[in-house]
Design an enzyme around this catalytic site. Structure first.
Site, mmCIF file in Angstrom:
data_model
loop_
_atom_site.group_PDB
_atom_site.id
_atom_site.type_symbol
_atom_site.label_atom_id
_atom_site.label_comp_id
_atom_site.label_asym_id
_atom_site.label_seq_id
_atom_site.Cartn_x
_atom_site.Cartn_y
_atom_site.Cartn_z
ATOM 1 N N SER A 8 0.862 -1.193 -0.100
ATOM 2 C CA SER A 8 -0.011 0.032 -0.055
ATOM 3 C C SER A 8 0.928 1.351 -0.064
ATOM 4 O O SER A 8 1.870 1.329 0.547
ATOM 5 C CB SER A 8 -0.904 0.191 1.280
ATOM 6 N N GLY A 9 0.530 2.295 -0.952
ATOM 7 C CA GLY A 9 1.407 3.407 -0.795
ATOM 8 C C GLY A 9 1.201 4.311 0.471
ATOM 9 O O GLY A 9 2.394 4.838 0.778
ATOM 10 N N CYS A 39 -12.409 0.429 22.325
ATOM 11 C CA CYS A 39 -12.882 1.627 22.118
ATOM 12 C C CYS A 39 -12.170 2.624 20.939
ATOM 13 O O CYS A 39 -13.066 3.503 20.463
ATOM 14 C CB CYS A 39 -12.595 2.516 23.524
#
Lengths: 125, 388
Positions: B199-200, B325
């Site tokens: 991923s870039g 959370c």
């Protein structure tokens, strides 16, 4: 993602701690969901004269704990009992939707503490 | 207030040199690279260069690089693409319980479509048992998909050994290397992987860019049917500016790999040592011998992660947590739970992921502000009172 009021109560929580020899105490939540609240109250003449909390949890959990202590201090038991989780959330100008269920337990802790007080002081009821 | 970004596994800042290479393709060189006329020439040439640069980082042929829009797309393309291409040969897929949701949820979807999936467990240090992998292989196993490095703990899996096992059995092997590419050297010429996702925006490139390495000869059904782009592997007019950025980011990662590894692991060790010296009852999660140079995952007992993050944020420090959370669900990190951490310790984890531009002064600042934050949360915690 949190309101200013939530952040205020998170940064400067009111009434942190534990009352020694409390009139009543309530603990709600569990480690699996990541929130545990312990509330201790001191009751005199059917009035909550002191209240303290300890909480393991996220920002919302700490802020709701702090807020509920502010809301109930000085109130009589019936008025205190009518405070709901929604009342607490509203007093904080709202909580993110995902927090409404998982981290909005402070009123439950309060009710548990009042219940505990009534159970241990049956003459008063 | 000082602003310190220590969450590079979430995303990295866009390098300004990368941006500079991208801008002309947003402003002036806007042509469609598939056209035959003058407007296509610049974009077409730039795409070729970008592909060569990605290939150089992985040490593969440019033709083996398929551009995508995200890491998630690469994972989907690899897993669904192999499943569909090989469904007549078998229906069994092997992956792990600690994968990124992009892999886990793709596998869960395929289960609904009639595929069978084995999810390999990890031990308390986040490591795989390769004997368990060997035992999980069936005659109908068509794909093994195992991440290169874990996004939460940084633990690196033995990809070469896994590839050896897969190759021996003639099973296609995909690795989600989104957290590894650009951070550690990867050479697919020697590494026995058939498919690799990157991923870039995890390596100082732009969001909306990624690539899938597809080893020559590996058959994949496309995810995106359409035009002839990416040699029929992915239809759709290319995100030229973004891919130019991806290429530049890969080139820069390649050039400064050694220096970055040394720098980031130095910062990580400094932080871990500093925190361990100042704060009791902490646990460093994951196999510390085999992990990314940039990732530290630390559990702070008796406190909850999101409130630690809020405390850090108030001091200008951006990090992340395995707490429920922060994930928008009720369950804490599936990775830490899989490592047999208690719910409390999983909720109480903070991930610090370093970048090439972080400094020692920033780390020292965190070491200074962290103890009072933890102390304050502990003083409020009913668990702490009970334990002490």
């Amino acid at each position: 993602m949190y309101s200013k009021k939530v952040m205020d109560h998170f940064s400067n929580p009111r009434n942190v701690g534990e009352i020694e020899k409390p009139s009543g105490e309530g603990t709600v939540g569990n480690p699996a969901c990541g929130d545990i609240m312990k509330l201790t109250i001191k009751v005199e003449d059917d009035k909550i004269t002191d209240v303290k909390f300890k909480t393991f949890g996220c920002g919302a959990a700490i802020a709701t704990s702090s807020m509920v202590t502010e809301l109930v201090k000085g109130k009589n038991l019936d008025d205190a009992d009518s405070i709901s989780n929604d009342t607490v959330a509203e007093a904080l100008d709202g909580l993110p939707p995902v927090k409404m269920h998982c981290s909005n337990l402070a009123a439950d802790a309060l009710h548990a503490a009042i219940e505990n007080y009534k159970e241990t002081h049956p003459a008063k009821k | 207030m000082e602003k310190i970004y220590i969450d590079h596994n979430a995303t990295t800042p866009l390098d300004h040199e990368v941006l500079d290479e991208m801008l002309p393709f947003l402003r002036d060189d806007w042509g469609n690279p598939s056209s035959v006329h003058w407007a296509a020439r610049g974009p077409k040439a730039a795409m070729d260069t970008a592909r060569e640069r990605v290939a150089a980082l992985l040490n593969c042929a440019p033709l083996e690089v398929v551009f995508t829009a995200t890491g998630t797309e690469g994972d989907n393309h690899a897993i669904k693409g192999v499943a569909l291409a090989k469904k007549n040969k078998g229906n069994h897929i092997i992956t792990t319980v600690v994968e990124h949701p992009a892999v886990l949820n793709t596998c869960k979807y395929l289960e609904k479509e009639g595929f069978a999936v084995t999810y390999l467990k990890v031990d308390a240090m986040g490591r795989l048992d390769l004997d368990e992998l060997r035992a999980a292989i069936r005659p109908e196993t068509i794909l093994i998909s195992i991440m290169y490095a874990n996004n939460e703990t940084g633990v690196i899996f033995p990809i070469d050994e896994i590839g050896e096992i897969a190759r021996e059995k003639g099973i296609v092997f995909h690795t989600d290397a989104v957290q590894a590419v650009g951070k550690i050297p990867i050479d697919v010429k020697t590494l026995k992987v058939d498919l690799l996702t990157l991923s870039g925006h995890k390596l100082y490139g732009p969001k909306g860019t990624g690539a899938l390495f597809v080893r020559r000869g590996v058959r994949l059904v496309p995810l995106m049917h359409g035009g002839h782009q990416e040699r029929n592997r992915r239809g759709g007019t290319e995100n030229v500016a973004g891919l130019v950025g991806l290429g530049k980011a890969c080139e820069m990662a390649n050039e400064s790999m050694e220096e970055n590894v040394k720098h980031m692991s130095g910062l990580r060790d400094r932080l871990e040592k500093g925190i361990a010296a100042k704060i009791p009852d902490i646990k460093i999660n994951g196999d510390v011998e085999h992990r990314l140079p940039n990732t530290a995952n630390i559990s702070f007992e008796y406190v909850e992660g999101e409130s630690l993050l809020l405390g850090l944020d108030m001091m200008g420090v951006a990090a992340s947590s395995g707490s429920a959370c922060t994930s928008g669900s009720l369950e804490p990190s599936h990775v830490l739970l899989a490592m047999s951490l208690s719910h409390e310790m999983s909720h109480g984890s903070v991930r610090f992921s370093f970048g090439k531009d972080n400094t020692e002064a920033e780390i020292d600042y965190i070491i200074e502000v962290m103890p009072p934050i933890v102390e304050r949360m502990r003083s409020m915690s009913p668990l702490y009172a009970g334990a002490k």
